[in-house]
Design a protein around this motif. Structure first.
Motif, PDB file in Angstrom:
ATOM      1  N   ASP A 104      57.632  -5.224  10.713  1.00  0.00           N
ATOM      2  CA  ASP A 104      56.835  -5.713   9.577  1.00  0.00           C
ATOM      3  C   ASP A 104      55.594  -6.439  10.080  1.00  0.00           C
ATOM      4  OD1 ASP A 104      58.122  -7.864  10.771  1.00  0.00           O
ATOM      5  OD2 ASP A 104      58.266  -8.985   8.893  1.00  0.00           O
ATOM      6  N   MET A 142      64.122 -16.205   8.034  1.00  0.00           N
ATOM      7  CA  MET A 142      63.769 -16.104   9.450  1.00  0.00           C
ATOM      8  C   MET A 142      63.022 -17.336   9.949  1.00  0.00           C
ATOM      9  SD  MET A 142      62.695 -12.077   9.479  1.00  0.00           S
ATOM     10  CE  MET A 142      63.319 -11.761  11.128  1.00  0.00           C
ATOM     11  N   ARG A 160      64.815 -25.540  21.843  1.00  0.00           N
ATOM     12  CA  ARG A 160      63.499 -25.878  22.405  1.00  0.00           C
ATOM     13  C   ARG A 160      63.323 -27.393  22.545  1.00  0.00           C
ATOM     14  NH1 ARG A 160      58.295 -22.811  20.235  1.00  0.00           N
ATOM     15  NH2 ARG A 160      59.352 -21.171  21.390  1.00  0.00           N
ATOM     16  N   PHE A 212      56.698 -10.090  14.512  1.00  0.00           N
ATOM     17  CA  PHE A 212      56.309 -11.508  14.495  1.00  0.00           C
ATOM     18  C   PHE A 212      55.781 -11.935  15.855  1.00  0.00           C
ATOM     19  CE2 PHE A 212      56.193 -15.665  12.766  1.00  0.00           C
ATOM     20  CZ  PHE A 212      56.512 -16.538  13.795  1.00  0.00           C
ATOM     21  N   ASP A 247      65.260  -9.361  16.359  1.00  0.00           N
ATOM     22  CA  ASP A 247      64.062  -9.333  15.530  1.00  0.00           C
ATOM     23  C   ASP A 247      63.285  -8.086  15.966  1.00  0.00           C
ATOM     24  OD1 ASP A 247      61.552 -11.869  14.678  1.00  0.00           O
ATOM     25  OD2 ASP A 247      61.913  -9.844  13.932  1.00  0.00           O
ATOM     26  N   GLY A 284      60.830 -12.990   4.979  1.00  0.00           N
ATOM     27  CA  GLY A 284      59.891 -13.231   6.072  1.00  0.00           C
ATOM     28  C   GLY A 284      58.653 -13.958   5.572  1.00  0.00           C
ATOM     29  N   GLY A 285      57.695 -14.120   6.474  1.00  0.00           N
ATOM     30  CA  GLY A 285      56.419 -14.719   6.078  1.00  0.00           C
ATOM     31  C   GLY A 285      56.491 -16.208   5.804  1.00  0.00           C
ATOM     32  N   LEU A 286      57.612 -16.815   6.164  1.00  0.00           N
ATOM     33  CA  LEU A 286      57.774 -18.273   5.946  1.00  0.00           C
ATOM     34  C   LEU A 286      58.031 -18.967   7.280  1.00  0.00           C
ATOM     35  CD1 LEU A 286      59.947 -18.243   2.689  1.00  0.00           C
ATOM     36  CD2 LEU A 286      57.507 -18.769   2.889  1.00  0.00           C
ATOM     37  N   SER A 287      58.051 -20.315   7.222  1.00  0.00           N
ATOM     38  CA  SER A 287      58.178 -21.111   8.445  1.00  0.00           C
ATOM     39  C   SER A 287      57.064 -20.730   9.428  1.00  0.00           C
ATOM     40  CB  SER A 287      59.552 -20.894   9.094  1.00  0.00           C
ATOM     41  OG  SER A 287      59.735 -21.835  10.138  1.00  0.00           O
ATOM     42  N   GLN A 329      58.047  -9.671   2.287  1.00  0.00           N
ATOM     43  CA  GLN A 329      56.840 -10.424   2.579  1.00  0.00           C
ATOM     44  C   GLN A 329      56.158 -10.815   1.258  1.00  0.00           C
ATOM     45  OE1 GLN A 329      55.947 -11.638   5.362  1.00  0.00           O
ATOM     46  NE2 GLN A 329      57.168 -10.513   6.866  1.00  0.00           N
TER      47      GLN A 329
HETATM   48  O1  LIG Z   1      58.068 -12.565   8.683  1.00  0.00           O
HETATM   49  C1  LIG Z   1      58.719 -12.460   9.745  1.00  0.00           C
HETATM   50  N1  LIG Z   1      59.056 -11.238  10.205  1.00  0.00           N
HETATM   51  C2  LIG Z   1      59.754 -11.076  11.365  1.00  0.00           C
HETATM   52  N2  LIG Z   1      60.142 -12.109  12.121  1.00  0.00           N
HETATM   53  C3  LIG Z   1      59.801 -13.393  11.725  1.00  0.00           C
HETATM   54  C4  LIG Z   1      60.149 -14.475  12.545  1.00  0.00           C
HETATM   55  C5  LIG Z   1      59.774 -15.760  12.151  1.00  0.00           C
HETATM   56  N3  LIG Z   1      59.923 -16.966  12.786  1.00  0.00           N
HETATM   57  C6  LIG Z   1      59.299 -17.846  11.964  1.00  0.00           C
HETATM   58  N4  LIG Z   1      59.157 -19.141  12.235  1.00  0.00           N
HETATM   59  C7  LIG Z   1      59.533 -19.665  13.530  1.00  0.00           C
HETATM   60  C8  LIG Z   1      58.959 -21.052  13.564  1.00  0.00           C
HETATM   61  N5  LIG Z   1      59.410 -21.717  14.773  1.00  0.00           N
HETATM   62  C9  LIG Z   1      59.786 -23.090  14.417  1.00  0.00           C
HETATM   63  C10 LIG Z   1      60.152 -23.864  15.669  1.00  0.00           C
HETATM   64  O2  LIG Z   1      59.104 -23.787  16.623  1.00  0.00           O
HETATM   65  C11 LIG Z   1      58.754 -22.453  17.009  1.00  0.00           C
HETATM   66  C12 LIG Z   1      58.358 -21.637  15.804  1.00  0.00           C
HETATM   67  N6  LIG Z   1      58.813 -17.279  10.852  1.00  0.00           N
HETATM   68  C13 LIG Z   1      59.071 -15.964  10.948  1.00  0.00           C
HETATM   69  C14 LIG Z   1      58.727 -14.898  10.122  1.00  0.00           C
HETATM   70  C15 LIG Z   1      59.079 -13.606  10.524  1.00  0.00           C
END
Ligand SMILES: O=c1[nH]cnc2cc3nc(NCCN4CCOCC4)[nH]c3cc12
Length: 374
Positions: A148, A248, A274, A98, A94, A217-220, A191
């Motif tokens: 980003d 992602m 985790r 983020f 990555d 990106g931009g999700l989760s 995004q």
């Molecule tokens: O837009 C993004 N750009 C570059 N890297 C990312 C990584 C990313 N990782 C998540 N979510 C991770 C969520 N995890 C779920 C489990 O518990 C820890 C966090 N969303 C993400 C969005 C991006």
């Protein structure tokens, strides 16, 4: 000729899912795929041999974390990340954006890049598209990500628009700074939050730069799953069919299935590793918190439908005892099982695509796992 090539094998007749093969300089892998996360150049508590044994192919590491410790120059001197961590399959890094936004409270975003503080020492740091690209070129991953900004999902529209436009300019700067395009594929990251017009603008900008692959990106980032699915419904169809699509940070069983249904090929998430270190395990009938007292005399395997090393050799009672006494072997057994569970789930998804029945598989899996029906 770019470093990677996506081969579309077939599309599912019931959904937007597709079966493919991702060809990389370190091997070819069927998609949709789940990629275990090894933030600091190790998938926590797993050896490379165990990862291969369970069927892991592409694994992740983090630019930001490795830049801070041990430093990308040390990894470069070691011969790159593959040599450093003794992993001869594929690696994706990555870009660090983020992590800057999720780890550092103080940060100042400018056109040039982002000023922030080291989350460990508090010292001031600066990351730019050029710096993030230089670090990833030193790490040598087969796939690397453009630098980003990942804004909050509910960011104000005008801010989101500015951010998308800056992320597109940063993506172009990453392409210009990229020194090894034949060995390392640079992916652009779409995004735009939950705004269809901004997602279209971001996708259009990045596609015009002709990346070998695209991430959504931009999700989760805390948004409801319905919102993530809605965004995927109108975003993945914008992306080229002959290039891989990477969602992602997604790794719960329901989101993997729903992402594959919407045409996503690659997923990563720290979730399985985790929660394993907290004694929480994914099983075919839902989550099982093995440290719970009710398993003290339960001599069945974690999952009676699983044939992994953990489930073939150890009981819930034994694993509960290990987690309860903070024994590292307990974390290893739960980690092995959770990663194996998701890697096997991806195999089931790919088989359902072959048989044109992914929607049926979703309904069966959701019923058995206990996810509420749509
Ligand atoms: O837009 C993004 N750009 C570059 N890297 C990312 C990584 C990313 N990782 C998540 N979510 C991770 C969520 N995890 C779920 C489990 O518990 C820890 C966090 N969303 C993400 C969005 C991006």
């Amino acid at each position: 000729m770019t470093a990677i090539r996506y081969e579309l094998i077939k599309k599912d007749k019931q959904t937007g899912a597709r079966l493919g093969i991702l060809h990389t300089p370190h091997g070819s892998y069927e998609t949709p795929m789940f990629m275990p996360v090894g933030t600091l150049a190790t998938v926590k508590t797993m050896s490379p041999e165990e990862l291969k044994e369970m069927g892991a192919g592409v694994i992740l590491s983090n630019t930001y974390h490795l830049w801070l410790r041990p430093g990308h120059e040390i990894v470069r001197e070691a011969g790159g990340l593959h040599k450093f961590m003794n992993w001869d399959q594929a690696i994706l890094t990555d870009s660090g954006g983020f992590q800057v936004f999720s780890l550092s409270k103080f940060r100042k975003i400018e056109e040039e890049g982002v000023h922030f503080r080291n989350h460990l020492s508090g010292e001031k740091l600066f990351l730019s598209p050029e710096k993030a690209t230089e670090i990833q070129n030193a790490l040598g991953a087969d796939i690397m990500m453009a630098f980003d900004e990942c804004p909050p999902f509910d960011a104000e529209y005008n801010y989101m628009k500015q951010s998308v436009e800056r992320t597109s300019r940063w993506a172009e700067r990453c392409l210009k700074a990229h020194s090894r395009p034949h060995d390392q594929a640079l992916f652009g990251i779409v995004q735009g939050g939950g705004n269809e017009d901004l997602r279209k603008q971001s996708a259009r900008d990045l596609i015009s730069l002709d990346f070998p692959g695209y991430a959504v990106g931009g999700l989760s980032v805390g948004e409801p799953k319905e919102d993530m699915n809605r965004v995927l419904d109108f975003t993945t169809p914008l992306l080229p069919e002959n290039k891989p699509r990477y969602l992602m940070g997604v790794g719960s069983p329901d989101s993997l299935i729903d992402g594959a249904i919407r045409g996503i090929d690659m997923f990563d998430c720290v979730l399985p590793t985790r929660i394993a270190r907290n004694g929480t395990c994914m099983t075919s009938t839902g989550r099982l918190v093995v440290k719970n007292a009710k398993y003290a005399r339960d001599f069945r395997p974690l999952d009676e439908n699983c044939d992994c090393y953990t489930c073939r050799n150890y009981s819930r009672a034994y694993i509960r005892h290990l987690i309860h006494t903070n024994e590292i072997f307990g974390f290893r057994l739960c980690t092995y099982h959770n990663l194996h569970f998701l890697i096997k789930l991806m195999e089931q998804i790919r088989q359902a695509i072959r048989e044109d029945r992914l929607q049926d598989f979703r309904d069966e899996f959701f019923e058995q796992y206990g996810f509420n029906k749509p």
